[in-house]
Design an enzyme around this catalytic site. Structure first.
Site, PDB file in Angstrom:
ATOM      1  N   TRP A  91       0.825  -1.216   0.000  1.00 45.31           N
ATOM      2  CA  TRP A  91       0.000   0.000   0.000  1.00 45.31           C
ATOM      3  C   TRP A  91       0.855   1.261   0.000  1.00 45.31           C
ATOM      4  O   TRP A  91       0.530   2.248  -0.664  1.00 45.31           O
ATOM      5  CB  TRP A  91      -1.005  -0.016   1.153  1.00 45.31           C
ATOM      6  CG  TRP A  91      -2.067  -1.058   0.920  1.00 45.31           C
ATOM      7  CD1 TRP A  91      -2.289  -2.184   1.656  1.00 45.31           C
ATOM      8  CD2 TRP A  91      -3.023  -1.104  -0.156  1.00 45.31           C
ATOM      9  NE1 TRP A  91      -3.319  -2.919   1.120  1.00 45.31           N
ATOM     10  CE2 TRP A  91      -3.793  -2.282   0.012  1.00 45.31           C
ATOM     11  CE3 TRP A  91      -3.307  -0.267  -1.237  1.00 45.31           C
ATOM     12  CZ2 TRP A  91      -4.821  -2.645  -0.868  1.00 45.31           C
ATOM     13  CZ3 TRP A  91      -4.345  -0.622  -2.122  1.00 45.31           C
ATOM     14  CH2 TRP A  91      -5.082  -1.799  -1.926  1.00 45.31           C
ATOM     15  N   ASP A 161      -1.654   6.910   5.817  1.00 50.45           N
ATOM     16  CA  ASP A 161      -2.734   5.999   5.466  1.00 50.45           C
ATOM     17  C   ASP A 161      -2.886   5.038   6.641  1.00 50.45           C
ATOM     18  O   ASP A 161      -2.060   4.159   6.854  1.00 50.45           O
ATOM     19  CB  ASP A 161      -2.365   5.233   4.187  1.00 50.45           C
ATOM     20  CG  ASP A 161      -3.366   4.130   3.863  1.00 50.45           C
ATOM     21  OD1 ASP A 161      -4.430   4.078   4.525  1.00 50.45           O
ATOM     22  OD2 ASP A 161      -3.086   3.329   2.947  1.00 50.45           O
ATOM     23  N   LYS A 185     -12.351  -1.636   7.332  1.00 52.85           N
ATOM     24  CA  LYS A 185     -11.617  -2.572   8.199  1.00 52.85           C
ATOM     25  C   LYS A 185     -12.204  -2.520   9.608  1.00 52.85           C
ATOM     26  O   LYS A 185     -12.722  -3.507  10.100  1.00 52.85           O
ATOM     27  CB  LYS A 185     -10.125  -2.229   8.271  1.00 52.85           C
ATOM     28  CG  LYS A 185      -9.490  -1.917   6.955  1.00 52.85           C
ATOM     29  CD  LYS A 185      -9.404  -3.130   6.064  1.00 52.85           C
ATOM     30  CE  LYS A 185      -8.806  -2.739   4.724  1.00 52.85           C
ATOM     31  NZ  LYS A 185      -8.920  -3.812   3.758  1.00 52.85           N
TER      32      LYS A 185
HETATM   33  N1  PMP Z   1      -4.490   1.283   2.150  1.00 54.45           N
HETATM   34  C1  PMP Z   1      -4.548   0.214   2.949  1.00 54.45           C
HETATM   35  C2  PMP Z   1      -3.585   0.134   4.107  1.00 54.45           C
HETATM   36  C3  PMP Z   1      -5.499  -0.786   2.721  1.00 54.45           C
HETATM   37  O1  PMP Z   1      -5.546  -1.865   3.514  1.00 54.45           O
HETATM   38  C4  PMP Z   1      -6.393  -0.643   1.642  1.00 54.45           C
HETATM   39  C5  PMP Z   1      -7.467  -1.655   1.338  1.00 54.45           C
HETATM   40  N2  PMP Z   1      -7.228  -2.946   1.654  1.00 54.45           N
HETATM   41  C6  PMP Z   1      -6.281   0.467   0.811  1.00 54.45           C
HETATM   42  C7  PMP Z   1      -5.323   1.414   1.102  1.00 54.45           C
HETATM   43  C8  PMP Z   1      -7.189   0.664  -0.371  1.00 54.45           C
HETATM   44  O2  PMP Z   1      -8.444   0.999   0.088  1.00 54.45           O
HETATM   45  P1  PMP Z   1      -9.675   1.206  -0.907  1.00 54.45           P
HETATM   46  O3  PMP Z   1      -9.957  -0.102  -1.548  1.00 54.45           O
HETATM   47  O4  PMP Z   1     -10.773   1.696   0.016  1.00 54.45           O
HETATM   48  O5  PMP Z   1      -9.290   2.244  -1.890  1.00 54.45           O
END
Ligand code: PMP
Length: 353
Positions: A91, A161, A185
């Site tokens: 991420w 994030d 989450k």
């Molecule tokens: N950042 C992290 C740490 C995540 O766990 C996730 C989703 N698993 C995301 C970003 C992406 O999130 P979204 O699908 O809501 O865009």
């Protein structure tokens, strides 16, 4: 998972909100009844996280991924400065890649060579004092590694994030300029993303951005610049009600999360190498426990037998393989105990200790 009491309340009140007579799925986002829900959801978040004065709490759509782009659109584009990124896992990398569409980015640290098995130490970060901001990921969901302490980054604004450990533990919000988390989450269902913004950052937002990706416009619009995700915000209210009244706050939640994660890491550590944890012990995530078995066929077998017992969603992310137990806030200790017992039994039967 979502907390059962929150789901039950949503179910009970789905056809008509008590005292309102209309469903949350039908209500106008401009009604005073929804205004009260939105206000309470925000107040609960401020209360749980002890958000200091001088911060906006704003609800967005578009997921955490939109925030990857928005942070760069608002605070990188046109500044002539680079933005620093902690590339701690999938991420963190994705956040940097998205930002690179808006300006110059650089990795202040990159864990790829070590296969993203740990977070950096504070003194390993190669910070550019001229950076527009430093972006980090508090918990790498896919690799199962988590930041223990918020790093000190001097005057450079810190963006984070926090999607996959938001509301799992107390957080020093005052250290962050921008903190965001998709809800799906720990905070609610998919469809809403919570952004906590320090007020001085709003002055930096370029005037020529479309409204929906402009933090200043959205913050000044108090999450009602256009139609917000009404049902998802309502669920955030119910989940945060549960955190406050049933769990008793984030210190308590953190204690429970520690106990849950400990149960699984103990099995891994005591299995004499049958289970191999992905993360360095000091970077282990309390939310996503990632591990491998001796070989791929055993992993297949493990997942199959687990599924037969109702232990679902244990397959690791497709990009890394192996197994991953995501034990977010709403996963009860009982559920983790069931997994622990299964892991012990499986290991014993297959010749491990
Ligand atoms: N950042 C992290 C740490 C995540 O766990 C996730 C989703 N698993 C995301 C970003 C992406 O999130 P979204 O699908 O809501 O865009």
């Amino acid at each position: 998972m979502l907390p059962l009491p929150a789901l039950e309340q949503a179910q009970r009140d789905l056809l008509a909100l008590p005292g309102v007579g209309i469903s949350i799925l039908e209500i106008s986002h401009r009604s005073k009844d929804f205004a009260a829900i939105l206000e309470q959801a925000e107040a609960n978040l401020r209360n749980l996280l002890r958000v200091p004065e001088g911060y906006h709490v704003v609800f967005f759509q578009g997921g955490a991924l939109l925030q990857f782009g928005m942070v760069a659109m608002n605070f990188l584009r046109g500044t002539g400065r680079p933005a620093d990124y902690v590339v701690s896992g999938s991420w963190g990398k994705k956040a940097m890649d998205e930002a690179s569409t808006q300006g110059q980015v650089r990795a202040a640290w990159d864990g790829k060579a070590e296969n993203f098995t740990r977070m950096p130490e504070e003194d390993e970060l190669q910070l550019d004092p001229n950076a527009a901001y430093l972006h980090m990921t508090s918990n790498e969901t896919i690799q199962g590694i988590q930041v223990r302490l918020t790093p000190n980054v001097g005057e450079v604004p810190l963006a984070c994030d926090a999607s996959s450990d938001f509301l799992s533990r107390p957080l020093p919000v005052e250290k962050y300029a921008v903190l965001y988390a998709c809800a799906q989450k720990n905070a609610g269902p998919a469809g809403v993303t919570i952004v906590i913004l320090r007020d001085d950052m709003l002055q930096k937002c370029p005037k020529d951005l479309p409204s929906l990706v402009n933090y200043r416009v959205m913050a000044e619009g108090k999450s009602l610049f256009n139609t917000p995700p009404v049902f998802a915000v309502y669920m955030v209210k119910l989940v945060t009600d549960w955190l406050l009244s049933t769990v008793g706050g984030l210190e308590k939640m953190n204690e429970i999360n520690r106990r849950k994660a400990q149960m699984l890491y103990e099995v891994i550590d005591q299995s004499k190498g049958f289970y191999r944890g992905h993360a360095e012990p000091w970077s282990r995530s309390l939310m996503n426990v990632t591990f491998r078995l001796p070989d791929a066929p055993l992993e297949e077998q493990f997942l199959k037998e687990a599924k037969d017992r109702g232990l679902a969603e244990l397959k690791g992310h497709r990009s890394v393989g192996g197994c991953r137990a995501s034990i977010y806030n709403a996963m009860p200790e009982e559920g983790v105990r069931t997994l622990r017992d299964f892991m012990l039994e499986f290991c014993e039967q297959r010749g491990g200790k």
